[in-house]
Write an enzyme that holds these catalytic residues in place. Sequence first.
Site, PDB file in Angstrom:
ATOM      1  N   ILE C  87       0.834  -1.213   0.000  1.00 56.57           N
ATOM      2  CA  ILE C  87       0.000   0.000   0.000  1.00 56.57           C
ATOM      3  C   ILE C  87       0.861   1.253   0.000  1.00 56.57           C
ATOM      4  O   ILE C  87       0.619   2.191  -0.764  1.00 56.57           O
ATOM      5  CB  ILE C  87      -0.931   0.005   1.220  1.00 56.57           C
ATOM      6  N   VAL C  88       1.865   1.273   0.898  1.00 54.44           N
ATOM      7  CA  VAL C  88       2.624   2.517   1.055  1.00 54.44           C
ATOM      8  C   VAL C  88       3.505   2.829  -0.158  1.00 54.44           C
ATOM      9  O   VAL C  88       4.132   3.890  -0.184  1.00 54.44           O
ATOM     10  CB  VAL C  88       3.463   2.526   2.361  1.00 54.44           C
ATOM     11  N   ARG C  89       3.556   1.919  -1.132  1.00 58.41           N
ATOM     12  CA  ARG C  89       4.244   2.262  -2.373  1.00 58.41           C
ATOM     13  C   ARG C  89       3.432   3.267  -3.199  1.00 58.41           C
ATOM     14  O   ARG C  89       3.975   3.881  -4.125  1.00 58.41           O
ATOM     15  CB  ARG C  89       4.528   1.000  -3.208  1.00 58.41           C
ATOM     16  N   ARG C  91       2.391   6.633  -3.698  1.00 56.87           N
ATOM     17  CA  ARG C  91       3.008   7.812  -3.100  1.00 56.87           C
ATOM     18  C   ARG C  91       2.073   8.993  -2.958  1.00 56.87           C
ATOM     19  O   ARG C  91       2.330   9.882  -2.157  1.00 56.87           O
ATOM     20  CB  ARG C  91       4.240   8.191  -3.940  1.00 56.87           C
ATOM     21  N   GLN C  98       0.596   1.931  12.504  1.00 57.04           N
ATOM     22  CA  GLN C  98       1.003   1.408  13.803  1.00 57.04           C
ATOM     23  C   GLN C  98       2.478   0.994  13.756  1.00 57.04           C
ATOM     24  O   GLN C  98       2.875   0.241  12.868  1.00 57.04           O
ATOM     25  CB  GLN C  98       0.138   0.186  14.102  1.00 57.04           C
ATOM     26  N   SER C  99       3.243   1.462  14.726  1.00 61.12           N
ATOM     27  CA  SER C  99       4.683   1.234  14.721  1.00 61.12           C
ATOM     28  C   SER C  99       5.032  -0.036  15.482  1.00 61.12           C
ATOM     29  O   SER C  99       4.640  -0.200  16.637  1.00 61.12           O
ATOM     30  CB  SER C  99       5.385   2.418  15.378  1.00 61.12           C
ATOM     31  N   ARG C 158      11.006  -7.350  17.252  1.00 59.69           N
ATOM     32  CA  ARG C 158      10.108  -7.327  16.090  1.00 59.69           C
ATOM     33  C   ARG C 158      10.668  -8.037  14.870  1.00 59.69           C
ATOM     34  O   ARG C 158       9.930  -8.352  13.950  1.00 59.69           O
ATOM     35  CB  ARG C 158       9.782  -5.886  15.694  1.00 59.69           C
ATOM     36  N   ARG C 185      -5.285  -2.154  -8.137  1.00 58.49           N
ATOM     37  CA  ARG C 185      -5.422  -3.101  -7.039  1.00 58.49           C
ATOM     38  C   ARG C 185      -6.745  -3.867  -7.053  1.00 58.49           C
ATOM     39  O   ARG C 185      -6.882  -4.832  -6.296  1.00 58.49           O
ATOM     40  CB  ARG C 185      -5.231  -2.385  -5.708  1.00 58.49           C
TER      41      ARG C 185
END
Lengths: 250, 250, 250, 250
Positions: C87-89, C91, C98-99, C158, C185
């Site tokens: 998803i984060v591709r 831009r 969430q980290s 992690r 998508r």
Amino acid sequence: MPATQLSVELLAVTPNALSLIYAAFRQCYHAGFVADMWPRLVNGEVEREVQADFVRKVLESGHDSPVEHASFTFAVAGISRACSHQIVRHRIASYSQQSQRYVDASNMDYVLPPAIAKIPEARERFEAFMAEVGHAYRDLKDILEAHGRKEKAKEDARFVLPQAAETRMVISMNCRALLHFFNLRCCMRAQWEVRALAQAMLALCKAELPAIFTTAGAKCESLGYCPEAPRFACGRYPTREALLAGSGGK
Amino acid sequence: MPATQLSVELLAVTPNALSLIYAAFRQCYHAGFVADMWPRLVNGEVEREVQADFVRKVLESGHDSPVEHASFTFAVAGISRACSHQIVRHRIASYSQQSQRYVDASNMDYVLPPAIAKIPEARERFEAFMAEVGHAYRDLKDILEAHGRKEKAKEDARFVLPQAAETRMVISMNCRALLHFFNLRCCMRAQWEVRALAQAMLALCKAELPAIFTTAGAKCESLGYCPEAPRFACGRYPTREALLAGSGGK
Amino acid sequence: MPATQLSVELLAVTPNALSLIYAAFRQCYHAGFVADMWPRLVNGEVEREVQADFVRKVLESGHDSPVEHASFTFAVAGISRACSHQIVRHRIASYSQQSQRYVDASNMDYVLPPAIAKIPEARERFEAFMAEVGHAYRDLKDILEAHGRKEKAKEDARFVLPQAAETRMVISMNCRALLHFFNLRCCMRAQWEVRALAQAMLALCKAELPAIFTTAGAKCESLGYCPEAPRFACGRYPTREALLAGSGGK
Amino acid sequence: MPATQLSVELLAVTPNALSLIYAAFRQCYHAGFVADMWPRLVNGEVEREVQADFVRKVLESGHDSPVEHASFTFAVAGISRACSHQIVRHRIASYSQQSQRYVDASNMDYVLPPAIAKIPEARERFEAFMAEVGHAYRDLKDILEAHGRKEKAKEDARFVLPQAAETRMVISMNCRALLHFFNLRCCMRAQWEVRALAQAMLALCKAELPAIFTTAGAKCESLGYCPEAPRFACGRYPTREALLAGSGGK
């Protein structure tokens, strides 16, 4: 202020651009590390034609992001502010443009639209007006300076400069942004000036990197049909509607 | 699956990068066309040190967009998916990343965090688990294939792969994006792995283009103070708050 | 760690989105100022159906930038890190995720791929492994904390978390970026998980703003044919090659 | 062509913008799913002041990306093409601008720079010239139309239009892009017209979303010092150099 001509020069291209794009494509699907194959790509041990074929096939499959890794930088002169205002709307690019705030325009050149150039009456009216612009700019700059607005005189006098005023810029775009730019701006629907610029840039791109740019241009060049609404079609290619109708589609 | 090491190689840099940035800066304030001075920039008739000085001064004045015209492309291996997920959040960049959908991970390497490596008990636990991952991946891939999910077996088996799994990517960033990337990722607040990558990239940039990258790094390196909230400051530089207090500011 | 389900909730949409897009389109071609017609757009004096028709026609003509003025914000849970990394591709969007550096994952949920869920043997293997992950994470976190790496223990532990680990994010995209996201998508070529997410987002968009999203989805939905290379076509629509052949084109 | 005045109207703001930004920040560090707390954010069960305080603190720590989730859309009139050309260089934004290709400019208004307005001699010269522009535009449009260039007559006649010619646009920016826009364009170094526009936009933002915009403006407003090179400093704040010198820094 005399009339000027479009000038486009290529200042830089990413070195080994084809191999870079090939390596980037390969890294997506390859178990190894492309840095290990890099020397063989650059020295031609993997033949350039093999690299070009691979790139063309992946591009045709719709995967085009790796062409972003190669970029072109152009120096452009002889374009109007009407043209530059359209260009800078392309956001995936870098621009360094001559500033009318800082550069004296007392002797600035201008762009003469071809449709005006070929009607003597229009050309005469246009050129007479351009002479008027020069007078107005210099008069205002003088008045402002005489009233103490030294450095900022140009910043305000520029308000009389025409859209025709020449500007110069350095433009960088990556190949994906260039393909998109050509899609829109080489189309007959684009304004004549930005189309002339796009065509000049495309000619330089084709010469440097034919594997990527041979089929570049207006969308129709790669699609084989015109994707515009029928009322906007120029007629060089059949429209999508015609194709779908002809094939009993949708 | 053995532990791997960070590897960063420079595949490409814009040719004549310093002159390109110089020319772009000059075009903003110059009445002529930089294409006319370009040959003298490239052949050194205008000395490189003169070009570098000019660039440094304009950068200090806060005008930094012309450094966008030069770009770097790196091939990166030996990083984890935890790291790559952070990297691709930087949007002004181009990425081609090894796909876990298409590349078999049966023998994939992994990144071993240094803090785990130096505690024998932690390292043993970590390595035992990584061996488990390999078994689970291969088992699932076999079962899925046996049930007819041939090509897509990897796509689903990958769900067991750890954040530690090695990935490889080709990364391009222009110099302005790189300066920003270093600002954030060379800072002691960044995660250790992405900081190690940023430092390796920065070393390559400094060697290629010192005029731009000599003072690059975490924000404090160019600011001379730490802009983070005091509770996050690492102590290498005074905080902004300390500076303002010391000067009777704000 | 139990299996989780996709959850997509709409947190915000630009108010009066249709009128906003209509006004933006109108401003391009209209001699007046759209702020003057704005009250009549919002109160329905200019009927919504008239606005929708106008917007649809301009969109069909290929002018789509004004749809950028309206944005959607979604809260998404029940997706894997494998999905979020894809998803984060994209831009042209904003993400708050969430980290894993800061949030304890001792009891983190995971995404169970449907192809694995329906093969009992595969599901059992997968679930047994997920239990292993939980043990490894907690063991490593304990060891690191016991050795003094208090706050950073999560950051290193992690590395054992799987791609299947659930993540949550807030996502904002403007309508043009959404149309592009759906193009890519919602296609059968996309990975199943990101396609499920895209379809859930599209359903919410269609309900809120049908004038823009009725024909949205994979590229074929609006084109009426499949633009993929024939070897990738899913068969729902004829390919471009088939259309061109059928019409005697290119 | 009469002189015009700047007009900025707010057409849309993301609803529940403060809660949206708060939720996005929380999702980064929170083990749960913010959609579950969303109703309590919006109905005020979590007090707005608590939300605002949290947002301010995280912003001060340098984490600012979540403010991207809220956007503002403005309708702007009474600005010149000199101004709009600067605005559209901000790439993280959406623009729909009145087209000089399609809109007849026979009666177009113009922007009168204040420095010219207050010198009677300059104002007279400027206004006389603007009358000339109107004649030239209409003459050229008539000649082109008489020679058969019907629809495209405006496209070419526009080359005589001045930088002062009024334009109108719809502008959308997210809050992070707005904070950056104000940093640059509210500064005394910015050109007077774009600064006036930025200040009008900032006033609207402050009224709508004070938690984000109270300390917005030129960089000095939030930094407490001037980050410009000393020779460009306007003197309202001490420069960074002065601070560092005063504190025995770098």
